[in-house]
Scaffold this active site. Structure first.
Site, PDB file in Angstrom:
ATOM      1  N   ASP A  30      -3.197   2.742  -6.616  1.00 37.54           N
ATOM      2  CA  ASP A  30      -2.524   1.670  -5.875  1.00 37.54           C
ATOM      3  C   ASP A  30      -3.567   0.941  -5.013  1.00 37.54           C
ATOM      4  O   ASP A  30      -4.421   1.582  -4.403  1.00 37.54           O
ATOM      5  CB  ASP A  30      -1.436   2.311  -4.983  1.00 37.54           C
ATOM      6  CG  ASP A  30      -0.486   1.300  -4.390  1.00 37.54           C
ATOM      7  OD1 ASP A  30       0.721   1.422  -4.631  1.00 37.54           O
ATOM      8  OD2 ASP A  30      -0.947   0.399  -3.652  1.00 37.54           O
ATOM      9  N   ILE A  31      -3.496  -0.402  -4.979  1.00 32.69           N
ATOM     10  CA  ILE A  31      -4.489  -1.147  -4.170  1.00 32.69           C
ATOM     11  C   ILE A  31      -4.224  -1.031  -2.672  1.00 32.69           C
ATOM     12  O   ILE A  31      -5.068  -1.401  -1.875  1.00 32.69           O
ATOM     13  CB  ILE A  31      -4.596  -2.659  -4.507  1.00 32.69           C
ATOM     14  CG1 ILE A  31      -3.252  -3.294  -4.751  1.00 32.69           C
ATOM     15  CG2 ILE A  31      -5.598  -2.939  -5.591  1.00 32.69           C
ATOM     16  CD1 ILE A  31      -3.316  -4.821  -4.738  1.00 32.69           C
ATOM     17  N   ASN A  85      10.646   3.152  -5.799  1.00 26.58           N
ATOM     18  CA  ASN A  85      11.478   2.167  -5.117  1.00 26.58           C
ATOM     19  C   ASN A  85      12.191   1.364  -6.205  1.00 26.58           C
ATOM     20  O   ASN A  85      11.520   0.773  -7.058  1.00 26.58           O
ATOM     21  CB  ASN A  85      10.614   1.239  -4.261  1.00 26.58           C
ATOM     22  CG  ASN A  85       9.852   2.008  -3.195  1.00 26.58           C
ATOM     23  OD1 ASN A  85      10.356   2.999  -2.667  1.00 26.58           O
ATOM     24  ND2 ASN A  85       8.653   1.573  -2.874  1.00 26.58           N
ATOM     25  N   GLN A  92      11.279  -2.296  -3.465  1.00 24.88           N
ATOM     26  CA  GLN A  92      10.505  -2.595  -4.680  1.00 24.88           C
ATOM     27  C   GLN A  92       9.932  -4.002  -4.585  1.00 24.88           C
ATOM     28  O   GLN A  92      10.661  -4.964  -4.329  1.00 24.88           O
ATOM     29  CB  GLN A  92      11.382  -2.459  -5.930  1.00 24.88           C
ATOM     30  CG  GLN A  92      10.574  -2.635  -7.219  1.00 24.88           C
ATOM     31  CD  GLN A  92      11.387  -2.382  -8.489  1.00 24.88           C
ATOM     32  OE1 GLN A  92      12.608  -2.196  -8.438  1.00 24.88           O
ATOM     33  NE2 GLN A  92      10.708  -2.398  -9.627  1.00 24.88           N
ATOM     34  N   HIS A  98       7.632   1.810 -11.671  1.00 26.69           N
ATOM     35  CA  HIS A  98       6.457   2.604 -11.318  1.00 26.69           C
ATOM     36  C   HIS A  98       6.855   3.741 -10.393  1.00 26.69           C
ATOM     37  O   HIS A  98       7.761   3.604  -9.573  1.00 26.69           O
ATOM     38  CB  HIS A  98       5.367   1.746 -10.669  1.00 26.69           C
ATOM     39  CG  HIS A  98       5.842   0.936  -9.500  1.00 26.69           C
ATOM     40  ND1 HIS A  98       6.503  -0.272  -9.644  1.00 26.69           N
ATOM     41  CD2 HIS A  98       5.766   1.162  -8.174  1.00 26.69           C
ATOM     42  CE1 HIS A  98       6.796  -0.753  -8.455  1.00 26.69           C
ATOM     43  NE2 HIS A  98       6.373   0.111  -7.536  1.00 26.69           N
ATOM     44  N   HIS A 100       5.322   6.247  -7.505  1.00 23.63           N
ATOM     45  CA  HIS A 100       4.211   6.470  -6.572  1.00 23.63           C
ATOM     46  C   HIS A 100       3.914   7.968  -6.487  1.00 23.63           C
ATOM     47  O   HIS A 100       4.831   8.777  -6.308  1.00 23.63           O
ATOM     48  CB  HIS A 100       4.599   6.009  -5.158  1.00 23.63           C
ATOM     49  CG  HIS A 100       4.808   4.537  -5.011  1.00 23.63           C
ATOM     50  ND1 HIS A 100       3.845   3.692  -4.515  1.00 23.63           N
ATOM     51  CD2 HIS A 100       5.881   3.748  -5.286  1.00 23.63           C
ATOM     52  CE1 HIS A 100       4.313   2.455  -4.481  1.00 23.63           C
ATOM     53  NE2 HIS A 100       5.556   2.452  -4.943  1.00 23.63           N
TER      54      HIS A 100
END
Ligand code: DGP
Length: 136
Positions: A30-31, A85, A92, A98, A100
């Site tokens: 994740d960025i 989410n 979301q 996706h 996490h």
């Protein structure tokens, strides 16, 4: 989907820090990590979120998320949160399903939700509504 950033990541049209890939699933950092190593595990095929995914794909993503979580623990995390989410109101932001996988440490100051209290019979009532929704 043409404009989806996660589809572009899967296709290699956008860069990512890949940590895992199999036939159906792709995982990358994740960025905006909660902690370093925070990973997003996604189906390669575009689905909006968990409600849009066939059960079989939900299972494949969950198994891959566990693999990644095991690896994160092995490199020093003290715990791992795994979560999704689903829907704008649930937080979301990217509408490609996706999961996490978030490394945790005792002193990382990342706070989870605060639980509320039920009023009166609300707990029984909502349990009954969910049971009926599951078995109409
Ligand atoms: P969510 O709120 O569950 O939809 O989380 C979306 C996450 O996706 C958020 O933590 C930041 C991450 N993210 C958004 N755009 C990119 C991107 O282009 N690359 C990567 N690696 N992560 C992204």
């Amino acid at each position: 989907m043409e404009s989806c950033i996660f589809c572009k990541i899967v296709k290699g049209e956008l860069p990512s820090s890949k940590v895992y890939e199999d036939v159906d699933v792709f995982a990358f950092l994740d960025i905006k990590p909660v902690n370093p190593g925070h990973t997003l595990v996604i189906p390669k095929k575009h689905y909006v979120n968990v409600h849009d995914m066939p059960d079989e794909m939900v299972g494949k993503v969950a198994i891959a998320a566990k693999k990644v979580a095991d690896a994160i623990l092995k490199i020093g995390a003290k715990g791992v949160n795994i979560g999704t989410n689903n829907g704008k109101d649930a937080g979301q932001v990217v509408f490609h399903a996706h999961t996490h996988v978030m490394p945790r440490y005792g002193n990382d100051k990342f706070s989870l939700w605060v639980g509320k209290e039920y009023d009166g019979d609300e707990r029984q009532e909502v349990a009954e509504k969910i049971r009926q929704s599951l078995n109409p």
